[in-house]
Write a protein that holds these residues in place. Sequence first.
Motif, mmCIF file in Angstrom:
data_model
loop_
_atom_site.group_PDB
_atom_site.id
_atom_site.type_symbol
_atom_site.label_atom_id
_atom_site.label_comp_id
_atom_site.label_asym_id
_atom_site.label_seq_id
_atom_site.Cartn_x
_atom_site.Cartn_y
_atom_site.Cartn_z
ATOM 1 N N ALA A 149 -0.186 -7.841 -2.302
ATOM 2 C CA ALA A 149 -1.049 -8.059 -1.133
ATOM 3 C C ALA A 149 -2.235 -8.921 -1.550
ATOM 4 O O ALA A 149 -2.846 -8.682 -2.582
ATOM 5 C CB ALA A 149 -1.537 -6.719 -0.594
ATOM 6 N N TYR A 150 -2.548 -9.934 -0.734
ATOM 7 C CA TYR A 150 -3.640 -10.863 -1.020
ATOM 8 C C TYR A 150 -4.584 -10.905 0.167
ATOM 9 O O TYR A 150 -4.161 -10.884 1.317
ATOM 10 C CB TYR A 150 -3.101 -12.275 -1.270
ATOM 11 N N ALA A 165 -5.781 -5.524 -5.743
ATOM 12 C CA ALA A 165 -5.162 -4.653 -6.746
ATOM 13 C C ALA A 165 -4.907 -3.251 -6.208
ATOM 14 O O ALA A 165 -3.887 -2.639 -6.539
ATOM 15 C CB ALA A 165 -6.036 -4.593 -7.997
ATOM 16 N N ASP A 166 -5.799 -2.740 -5.369
ATOM 17 C CA ASP A 166 -5.622 -1.389 -4.837
ATOM 18 C C ASP A 166 -4.413 -1.303 -3.901
ATOM 19 O O ASP A 166 -3.579 -0.409 -4.036
ATOM 20 C CB ASP A 166 -6.885 -0.920 -4.109
ATOM 21 N N VAL A 167 -4.326 -2.210 -2.957
ATOM 22 C CA VAL A 167 -3.199 -2.191 -2.020
ATOM 23 C C VAL A 167 -1.906 -2.520 -2.763
ATOM 24 O O VAL A 167 -0.873 -1.872 -2.551
ATOM 25 C CB VAL A 167 -3.431 -3.164 -0.843
ATOM 26 N N SER A 168 -1.942 -3.496 -3.651
ATOM 27 C CA SER A 168 -0.734 -3.892 -4.395
ATOM 28 C C SER A 168 -0.224 -2.776 -5.302
ATOM 29 O O SER A 168 0.948 -2.758 -5.673
ATOM 30 C CB SER A 168 -1.007 -5.150 -5.214
ATOM 31 N N ASN A 216 4.826 2.582 -3.152
ATOM 32 C CA ASN A 216 5.955 2.174 -2.307
ATOM 33 C C ASN A 216 6.156 0.662 -2.288
ATOM 34 O O ASN A 216 7.066 0.177 -1.633
ATOM 35 C CB ASN A 216 5.764 2.703 -0.887
ATOM 36 N N PHE A 217 5.304 -0.078 -2.974
ATOM 37 C CA PHE A 217 5.419 -1.534 -2.997
ATOM 38 C C PHE A 217 6.284 -2.042 -4.140
ATOM 39 O O PHE A 217 6.282 -3.233 -4.437
ATOM 40 C CB PHE A 217 4.038 -2.183 -3.042
ATOM 41 N N GLU A 218 7.023 -1.161 -4.776
ATOM 42 C CA GLU A 218 8.031 -1.607 -5.725
ATOM 43 C C GLU A 218 9.142 -0.581 -5.778
ATOM 44 O O GLU A 218 8.933 0.606 -5.513
ATOM 45 C CB GLU A 218 7.454 -1.873 -7.110
ATOM 46 N N GLY A 219 10.338 -1.076 -6.070
ATOM 47 C CA GLY A 219 11.484 -0.177 -6.136
ATOM 48 C C GLY A 219 12.749 -0.902 -6.490
ATOM 49 O O GLY A 219 12.795 -2.126 -6.594
ATOM 50 N N ILE A 220 13.796 -0.106 -6.673
ATOM 51 C CA ILE A 220 15.110 -0.619 -7.055
ATOM 52 C C ILE A 220 16.115 -0.227 -5.984
ATOM 53 O O ILE A 220 16.072 0.882 -5.450
ATOM 54 C CB ILE A 220 15.550 -0.049 -8.424
#
Length: 188
Positions: A133-134, A146-149, A153-157
């Motif tokens: 997120a930017y 950095a907090d939102v990113s 839940n913003f990464e997964g397989i």
Amino acid sequence: MNKLQYFLLFSIVSIFCGNSNLSYAQETQQNDIIQGPFKTSLYPEGKIYFVKENDATPDDRCQMIAFMLEYKQDHIVKKEKIDEYEENGGCVEVASVFFDKIHNKPYIFVMQKWEHSFPPAIQMGSDSYEIRAYTKNKEGKLVIDADVSADPNFEGIDGIVDDDVNPERHYKYKTAADVKRYLKKKYH
């Protein structure tokens, strides 16, 4: 050799040299846009886009992708590299770019995807996802939040992995629509 023969020989050599340089220039053309340009409310006079950085050697199959911002300031066009995305067990691709607001503040979301495939005999394969997120910081610069990113839940397989306990995984947020629904529930 008479003048006509010399001229013909010179013309043929020039054509071959010119064509080889031309094809080399096409092969090494720098920074082709692969996504965008997109307008953003963060820079009404600007745009964002994504380019492959052609700094890879011929035997590299993956290239980094740069997130670029182009805008006008004091009648001067400025270009800035905001972020880079690179190989992570597979070649990176920009799977989605979308815009949303958190607490009425505009954001740009970039979903990266890496495809991990194995030989057919192993019958495993998966895709990894990461969302960044930017937004503008206090100084008015476009930066990663950095907090939102860091939202888990913003990464997964998604797919089959080498894990005896949980070999099949399903990532819920593979599309912009999925992420926007999640953002609405968590951040609005």
